[in-house]
Every structure is written in structure tokens, then in C-alpha cells.
Design a protein around this motif. Structure first.
Motif, mmCIF file in Angstrom:
data_model
loop_
_atom_site.group_PDB
_atom_site.id
_atom_site.type_symbol
_atom_site.label_atom_id
_atom_site.label_comp_id
_atom_site.label_asym_id
_atom_site.label_seq_id
_atom_site.Cartn_x
_atom_site.Cartn_y
_atom_site.Cartn_z
ATOM 1 N N ASP A 177 35.530 61.608 89.879
ATOM 2 C CA ASP A 177 35.208 62.943 89.361
ATOM 3 C C ASP A 177 36.399 63.889 89.470
ATOM 4 O O ASP A 177 36.587 64.738 88.602
ATOM 5 N N ASN A 178 37.206 63.748 90.529
ATOM 6 C CA ASN A 178 38.423 64.579 90.632
ATOM 7 C C ASN A 178 39.245 64.424 89.359
ATOM 8 O O ASN A 178 39.675 65.393 88.735
ATOM 9 N N LEU A 179 39.473 63.177 88.980
ATOM 10 C CA LEU A 179 40.381 62.907 87.857
ATOM 11 C C LEU A 179 39.732 63.210 86.508
ATOM 12 O O LEU A 179 40.351 63.804 85.629
ATOM 13 N N LEU A 180 38.463 62.838 86.388
ATOM 14 C CA LEU A 180 37.817 63.028 85.091
ATOM 15 C C LEU A 180 37.556 64.505 84.802
ATOM 16 O O LEU A 180 37.772 64.977 83.678
ATOM 17 N N SER A 181 37.114 65.228 85.812
ATOM 18 C CA SER A 181 36.832 66.658 85.576
ATOM 19 C C SER A 181 38.110 67.370 85.151
ATOM 20 O O SER A 181 38.103 68.234 84.275
ATOM 21 N N ASN A 182 39.246 66.976 85.740
ATOM 22 C CA ASN A 182 40.502 67.622 85.371
ATOM 23 C C ASN A 182 40.924 67.223 83.956
ATOM 24 O O ASN A 182 41.372 68.076 83.176
ATOM 25 N N ALA A 183 40.765 65.956 83.611
ATOM 26 C CA ALA A 183 41.128 65.523 82.248
ATOM 27 C C ALA A 183 40.278 66.271 81.221
ATOM 28 O O ALA A 183 40.762 66.657 80.155
#
Ligand code: MCA
Ligand code: AMP
Length: 506
Positions: A177-183
Motif C-alpha cells: 500500500d505504501n508503494l501503490l498509494s503513492n503511484a
């Protein structure tokens, strides 16, 4: 469910178009990329990788290296990319700390890595810059079909090592979620779509090239011209085919240093984005004067991926890093007490957001030190937020040098220098550098009677530290300036040695 694989990899299965373009013009379609990632994922599982295990990679940037990232996500593993400049001594620490099941290295490093891998019980594959090696050979016989490992939003997807003020490297744990929310935030904020062709010249072992550039473009179904590195000639040659570019400030000062980089060459470009280090306002203005584009500057760190950005449509204010992205709360606090400061005051920047990492690998105390009780992360950057919400980074509370976008913690270099025969003590600082923004400078005090030589110090650091951490200049002095508390006054040293390199060009 596997949030990152579902969002970034699965859609590739339906894409017959070229997703990745090599500088020589050869391409890889979405289906090919999907299938290759399936083969490598099967190989990783066969090698013993289970969800939650680590897969480490120190390999030259290539499409195959990128495929390994996708495969690792599909297998539910934690991808652990390592800077290709790291020396054997540095790698030994990372592999010992992260305990990967599988590691991938360049064939030329196999002898050195082989013994480290063996000592740590790691299965080693090789991957060369041209994509050949035992990883590709072994994956060739695997099935392309792969059932993605089940993962949830809070499960970890990557570990990225960052150093710290004590000189000790820490693995930042980033979740799906860290990476996907930022993308998601970035692709919307920067209006990326399937029509975009990103000129990708950043390394893929750091958050900027991997999580900002690659994740955003995969999420929107865009394409990337995948360059092995930033090479001025190749970038100038490929720019006419691109719509957008992401880079560190050095990319932009190097482009400005070439008069072929003009309005004509950039007329079709949609967006230039800068980050990882401060972009001088002069560079921003010189860029606009040259080609009419206002570089969009954003700010982040490995632990948070991106936190603020200048607006796509609104004013891109030179010298600022823009406003907090959606779902990012930012505040300015007193660095010592943590007390929130009134709007406009200068203090430490703190952020709370879905993109803020899950902590440092096996270091709960160090993790706790970085957070306030209410969940805000203390970034260590000194900043101000103006009445319109724009954030300006004015300095750093952390003793850090950022050279060409790479972080160097002085302590790490000082420890190595202090360990040398004939050295009494040393202090490492950043000096303004025309190409790298800042360069590492060492000020060394020899022991009485020792016959030290600056060049010899530089040379002997090269097999201990990655090249970008090695000082570009060494000064020998009789003593270091100290305050009444006995603390070395690095600001005095910066004043004394800052003018060593030629002034920055814009
Ligand atoms: C190479 N050298 C460097 C650097 N890069 N020295 C200091 N700082 C550097 N960044 C060394 C080389 O080993 C060489 O040493 C000499 O300096 C000259 O190298 P040169 O050929 O000029 O360098 P290059 O290969 O062209 O690389 C420069 C570069 C590269 C293109 C600016 O460093 C780069 O791609 N930087 C991007 C870093 C990045 O992606 N950072 C993101 C971190 P010798 O002459 O002795 O052989 S992620 C992050 O910060 C957060 C999340 C964020 O906000 O993005
Ligand atoms: P890293 O540890 O490589 O993730 O580097 C993160 C650090 O880079 C931040 O804490 C900042 O000090 C710096 N940084 C990133 N982007 C910017 C920017 N646009 N302006 C100034 N500093 C930046």
C-alpha cells in the motif's frame, strides 16, 4: 489479491504494444514482459522463495533487471535492490542483515559475491547488462504461467537500505500500500496516461527510478524508453520520442550545459520532473528561458516515497517543493521538542501519510526514534510552509550530503578515514559542486609526525566505500574547529572549503 501485482503487472498480460523501448530501438511488449516475469517468478519459487522472503539484486540496469522486480512482487517476496557502486564490504553487511534467499549479481562480481552468498546461505544467480546470465538461462525452462502469491496492502514489497547519521545502514520496509498509494497519487497529480512515453535514465536501485518512475508508468499503462544510465548523447538523441522525463538536478544542469538542448528538441515534451536533491532556482529559471518548460519539482525520501509536489496546472514555484500530495499531512515542528510551529516558521518537516514506511528492518528502536507519538515521521529536513501551502526545504537537521542525487552520510566516510594509519580524526562535509550539486569533501587531521597524503587517502577508500561516497577532495589540517562543547563546527569547515569546486553552472 496481490495489490502491486494486480495493479502493475496483471494489466501487462493484455498489452500487445511495446511497453519498454531500448536505446537501440528494440522493444518488449506487455505480454512478453508479463510472461518473462512469470518465468522468473517460477524460478524464484523453485529456488525456495516464499512470501515474505527477500530477493536481493545488484545488477546493471536492464529490462531483465526490471523484470526481476516484477517477478519478486508476484512471488510475494521483498525486493531488495542494491546500488551497483556498493563494494564487497558494503554488500556483506546488506546480505547478512537482510538474509535473502536469492541474490542476483553481475557475472563479473560472481567470484566476490559467490563467497559472501555462500557464507550467508544465499542462492546466487547472475545477470549481465545485456540480459544474459544464469538467471535468464534458468528462467528460460520455466512456465510463463504463474499464480501470484496472496498479499495484502500491509504486506511488505521491498526493502531499501539507507544510511544514517550514525553511519549505520538501515533497511526501510515498504508495503504494497505504501508503494501503490503513492503511484496512484503521483500519476493523477502529474496527469500520466497510457499516451505517455517516459525517458527513463535513472538507476532502478533507488526509490526515484523504481517506485516513482516505473510504478507510475506501469500503473497508467504508459511506455518507457529504458536507458541503461544518464548518458547525455543518448538522452539528447532519444528526447524527441519522449513525452516526459524524471531526473535528479544533475540531469538538468548537464542538459543545460549542451546548446543542442533547445526549444526545438523539447517542443513536444509534456513534463520534466526533478527531485532527490535541491533544484537551484537559477536552474529552474535557466531551463524555462532555454525551452519554455517549467520543471516540476517534488520532494520525498526513501522512507516515504513522495510527499510533496509542485502543481501540474498551478504555479510551479522555483526553489519550492510544492504542496503536500493528497492524503499527505505535513507540519513544521520544533526539532527538539516536536511542538508544532506557527505557519511560516522554519523547523523540521514532519509527515503522516499512507505512503510512510513500516519501519526499519529488525530495528524497532531506530524506527521509534524517527516517529512522533501521533504517527508523524520526522524527516530530518528543515523547511517552511508559506501561506499558500508551498513547502521550501531550507536545510537539513541530519548530517547528510546529497551528491548527484545519492545520499552520503558523513559519519560513514569519517569512520573509514579515522580507521586509517596516521589519521587522528576527520570531518566530512558537502561542498557545492557544479555537476553533482554537492560533493563529498574530507578534512583530515594527521597524527603527530604522520606523513599523510590526500590522494592516498582517496585511493584507499575506493575498495571500502561506493565511489559516490569517496571524497572528491581531501584537505589536511592541523586541527578541526570546535565549539565550546567540543563539537566539530562543520559550518565553519563548509565556509572554509566550500569554494573549492568551480561555481555551479545553470
Ligand atoms: C557517479 N560518480 C559520482 C556520482 N555518480 N560521484 C558523486 N556523486 C554521484 N552522484 C562518480 C563516478 O563513479 C566517477 O568516478 C565520477 O563520479 C564521474 O562520474 P560520471 O561519469 O560523471 O557519473 P555518471 O555515471 O554520469 O553518473 C552521474 C549521475 C548518477 C547521472 C548523476 O550519479 C545518477 O544517475 N544519479 C541519480 C541518483 C538517484 O537516482 N538518486 C535517487 C535516490 P571516477 O571518475 O572516480 O570513476 S532516491 C531519493 O533520493 C528519494 C527517494 C527521492 O526524493 O527521489
Ligand atoms: P533518500 O534517503 O535517498 O531517500 O533521500 C531523501 C532526502 O533527499 C530527503 O530527506 C531530502 O533531504 C532530499 N530531497 C529529496 N528531494 C528533494 C528536493 N526536491 N529538494 C531538496 N531535497 C530533496
Amino acid at each position: 489479491m496481490n495489490p502491486l501485482a494486480d495493479a502493475l503487472v496483471q494489466p501487462l498480460a493484455g498489452r500487445e504494444d511495446a511497453v519498454l523501448i531500448r536505446p537501440n530501438g528494440s522493444t518488449v511488449t506487455g505480454v512478453e514482459l508479463h510472461n518473462r516475469s512469470g518465468k522468473i517468478a517460477n524460478l524464484l519459487v523453485e529456488a525456495g522463495v516464499k512470501p515474505g522472503h527477500r530477493v536481493a539484486m545488484q545488477a546493471t540496469k536492464s529490462i531483465e533487471a526490471l523484470t526481476l522486480y516484477l517477478a519478486s512482487i508476484r512471488a510475494g517476496a521483498l525486493f531488495l535492490p542494491l546500488n551497483t557502486a556498493y563494494t564487497a564490504a558494503e554488500l556483506e553487511y546488506f546480505l547478512g542483515d537482510a538474509e535473502p534467499i536469492v541474490a542476483i549479481c553481475d557475472p563479473k562480481d560472481q567470484a566476490v559475491l559467490g563467497s559472501i552468498a555462500q557464507a550467508n546461505g544465499v542462492t546466487l544467480f547472475t545477470l549481465a547488462a545485456d540480459g544474459s546470465g544464469s538467471l535468464t538461462d534458468s528462467a528460460a525452462g520455466q512456465a510463463a504461467d504463474f499464480k501470484n502469491a496472496e498479499r495484502g496492502p500491509d504486506d511488505l514489497a521491498a526493502i531499501l537500505y539507507t544510511s544514517g547519521t550514525t553511519g549505520c545502514s538501515k533497511g526501510a520496509m515498504l508495503s504494497h500500500d505504501n508503494l501503490l498509494s503513492n503511484a496512484e497519487s503521483l500519476s493523477e497529480a502529474w496527469r500520466f496516461t497510457e499516451k505517455d512515453m517516459l525517458l527513463h535514465a535513472l538507476p532502478i536501485f533507488h526509490a526515484h527510478g523504481l517506485f516513482v518512475a516505473v510504478n507510475v508508468l506501469l500503473r497508467v499503462g504508459g511506455k518507457m524508453i529504458f536507458m541503461p544510465r544518464f548518458d547525455l548523447e543518448s538522452v539528447l538523441a532519444r528526447l524527441p520520442k519522449a513525452t516526459s522525463m524524471m531526473g535528479v538536478p544533475t540531469f538538468y544542469t548537464r542538459l543545460l550545459g549542451d546548446e543542442r538542448f533547445d526549444r526545438h528538441l523539447t517542443a513536444h515534451m509534456r513534463l520534466f520532473i526533478s527531485g532527490s536533491a535541491p533544484l537551484l532556482a537559477e536552474t529552474h529559471h535557466a531551463f524555462e528561458a532555454r525551452n519554455g518548460h517549467r520543471i516540476l519539482e517534488r520532494y520525498g525520501m526513501t522512507e516515504t516515497t513522495m510527499s510533496t509536489s509542485n502543481p501540474y496546472d498551478g504555479e510551479r514555484r522555483a526553489g519550492t517543493v510544492g504542496m503536500p500530495l493528497p492524503r499527505v499531512e505535513a507540519r513544521i515542528a520544533n526539532a527538539e521538542t516536536g511542538e508544532a510551529l506557527p505557519q511560516g516558521d522554519v523547523g523540521v518537516l514532519e509527515v503522516r501519510a499512507p505512503n510512510v514506511f513500516k519501519g526499519y528492518w529488525r530495528m524497532p528502536e531506530k524506527t521509534a526514534e524517527e516517529f512522533r507519538e501521533d504517527g508523524f515521521l520526522i524527516t530530518g529536513d528543515i523547511a517552511r510552509i508559506d501561506e499558500d501551502g508551498y513547502v521550501t526545504i531550507v536545510g537539513r537537521a541530519k548530517d547528510l550530503v546529497i551528491s548527484g542525487g545519492y545520499n552520503v552520510y558523513p559519519k560513514e566516510v569519517e569512520i573509514e578515514i579515522d580507521d586509517m594509519d596516521g589519521v587522528l580524526e576527520s570531518a566530512v562535509i558537502g561542498g557545492p559542486h557544479p555537476d553533482f550539486g554537492e560533493a563529498v569533501v574530507a578534512v583530515v587531521v594527521p597524527e603527530a609526525g604522520a606523513d599523510l597524503d590526500g590522494e592516498a587517502i582517496k585511493l584507499s577508500l575506493q575498495d571500502k566505500l561506493a565511489k559516490f561516497k569517496c571524497p572528491k577532495a581531501v584537505f589536511l589540517v592541523e586541527e578541526l574547529p570546535r565549539n565550546t562543547m567540543g563539537k566539530v563546527q562543520k559550518n565553519v569547515l563548509r565556509d572554509d572549503y566550500a569554494a573549492h569546486f568551480a561555481p555551479a553552472k545553470t
